[in-house]
Enzyme design. Structure first.
Site, mmCIF file in Angstrom:
data_model
loop_
_atom_site.group_PDB
_atom_site.id
_atom_site.type_symbol
_atom_site.label_atom_id
_atom_site.label_comp_id
_atom_site.label_asym_id
_atom_site.label_seq_id
_atom_site.Cartn_x
_atom_site.Cartn_y
_atom_site.Cartn_z
ATOM 1 C CD GLU A 295 0.858 -9.556 20.278
ATOM 2 O OE1 GLU A 295 0.309 -9.738 21.362
ATOM 3 O OE2 GLU A 295 0.268 -9.200 19.236
ATOM 4 N NE ARG B 55 -2.280 -1.520 3.495
ATOM 5 C CZ ARG B 55 -2.075 -2.779 3.884
ATOM 6 N NH1 ARG B 55 -2.516 -3.768 3.145
ATOM 7 N NH2 ARG B 55 -1.446 -3.035 5.009
HETATM 8 P P1 AMP Z 1 3.926 -1.786 12.522
HETATM 9 O O1 AMP Z 1 5.255 -2.297 12.089
HETATM 10 O O2 AMP Z 1 3.364 -2.517 13.696
HETATM 11 O O3 AMP Z 1 3.938 -0.274 12.722
HETATM 12 O O4 AMP Z 1 2.895 -2.101 11.360
HETATM 13 C C1 AMP Z 1 2.833 -1.327 10.227
HETATM 14 C C2 AMP Z 1 2.548 -2.128 8.993
HETATM 15 O O5 AMP Z 1 1.550 -3.126 9.194
HETATM 16 C C3 AMP Z 1 2.047 -1.215 7.897
HETATM 17 O O6 AMP Z 1 2.670 -1.576 6.677
HETATM 18 C C4 AMP Z 1 0.548 -1.444 7.864
HETATM 19 O O7 AMP Z 1 0.077 -1.490 6.553
HETATM 20 C C5 AMP Z 1 0.325 -2.783 8.568
HETATM 21 N N1 AMP Z 1 -0.690 -2.703 9.636
HETATM 22 C C6 AMP Z 1 -0.469 -2.919 10.967
HETATM 23 N N2 AMP Z 1 -1.599 -2.808 11.680
HETATM 24 C C7 AMP Z 1 -2.575 -2.500 10.809
HETATM 25 C C8 AMP Z 1 -3.980 -2.217 10.932
HETATM 26 N N3 AMP Z 1 -4.618 -2.250 12.099
HETATM 27 N N4 AMP Z 1 -4.673 -1.912 9.811
HETATM 28 C C9 AMP Z 1 -4.044 -1.865 8.611
HETATM 29 N N5 AMP Z 1 -2.732 -2.119 8.425
HETATM 30 C C10 AMP Z 1 -1.989 -2.432 9.497
#
Ligand code: AMP
Length: 175
Positions: free
Chosen positions: A95, A58
């Site tokens: 996690e 995305r």
């Molecule tokens: P993080 O590394 O935990 O910050 O996760 C970010 C990545 O995971 C991004 O590329 C997001 O597209 C995806 N992502 C994580 N949580 C969500 C969520 N609740 N809704 C949509 N995409 C998410």
């Protein structure tokens, strides 16, 4: 324009307990998609950005538009095994387990100013790993932009503290 109204919440996807923030409902309509791109472009237009790096998949939807409008090159950060040439890689904790992202070894030159883009900030693990990839090449992360920043218990912003973080909306995580 209230961009948040264009985000679709999909409960329990891809697994129970996750509230998935679907940005396809924002980019499918021209006016909010343009507005979301323009806000990020305006924020970074005078920062001398050489490259926009974005995370698949995305991230590419906005990243290419932002790079084009900033007069910058575009860099693909991908999941392992997808890039054809020599790569740098960075593994980070989830996690449960780990994840890895990769970037071509010659994607960014030493001293280049880089804007990192992803659609959403959750725990910040992905963005932090992407910053490490960029910095391994000698590039400087000028800012990190997101469409959505999840706030509350995830503390994603803390994980990437010290960087200029620009998000178009903050959505609290529902406990
Ligand atoms: P993080 O590394 O935990 O910050 O996760 C970010 C990545 O995971 C991004 O590329 C997001 O597209 C995806 N992502 C994580 N949580 C969500 C969520 N609740 N809704 C949509 N995409 C998410």
């Amino acid at each position: 324009m209230d961009l948040e109204q264009y985000i679709r919440n999909v409960p329990d996807w891809p697994k129970p307990g996750i509230q998935f923030k679907d940005v396809t409902t924002l980019c499918k309509a021209y006016a909010p998609f343009k507005e979301s791109c323009d806000r990020i472009i305006n924020h970074y237009k005078d920062k001398g950005i050489d490259k926009v790096a974005a995370i698949e998949a995305r991230g590419y939807v906005w990243g290419g538009v932002i790079a084009y409008q900033l007069g910058a090159g575009f860099v693909l950060i991908r999941k392992p095994g997808k890039l054809p040439y020599k790569t740098l890689s960075e593994t980070y904790e989830l996690e449960y387990g780990t994840d890895t992202i990769e970037m071509h070894i010659d994607a960014i030159e030493k001293g280049e100013k880089v804007l990192l883009f992803d659609d959403l900030l959750a725990t910040g693990g992905t963005a932090k790993a992407a910053c490490s990839l960029i910095e391994k090449t000698g590039g400087t992360v000028i800012g990190i932009a997101f469409v959505i920043e999840l706030t509350g218990s995830l503390h994603g912003r803390d994980e990437i503290q010290g960087y200029d973080i620009f998000s178009l909306m903050e959505i609290p995580v529902e406990e």
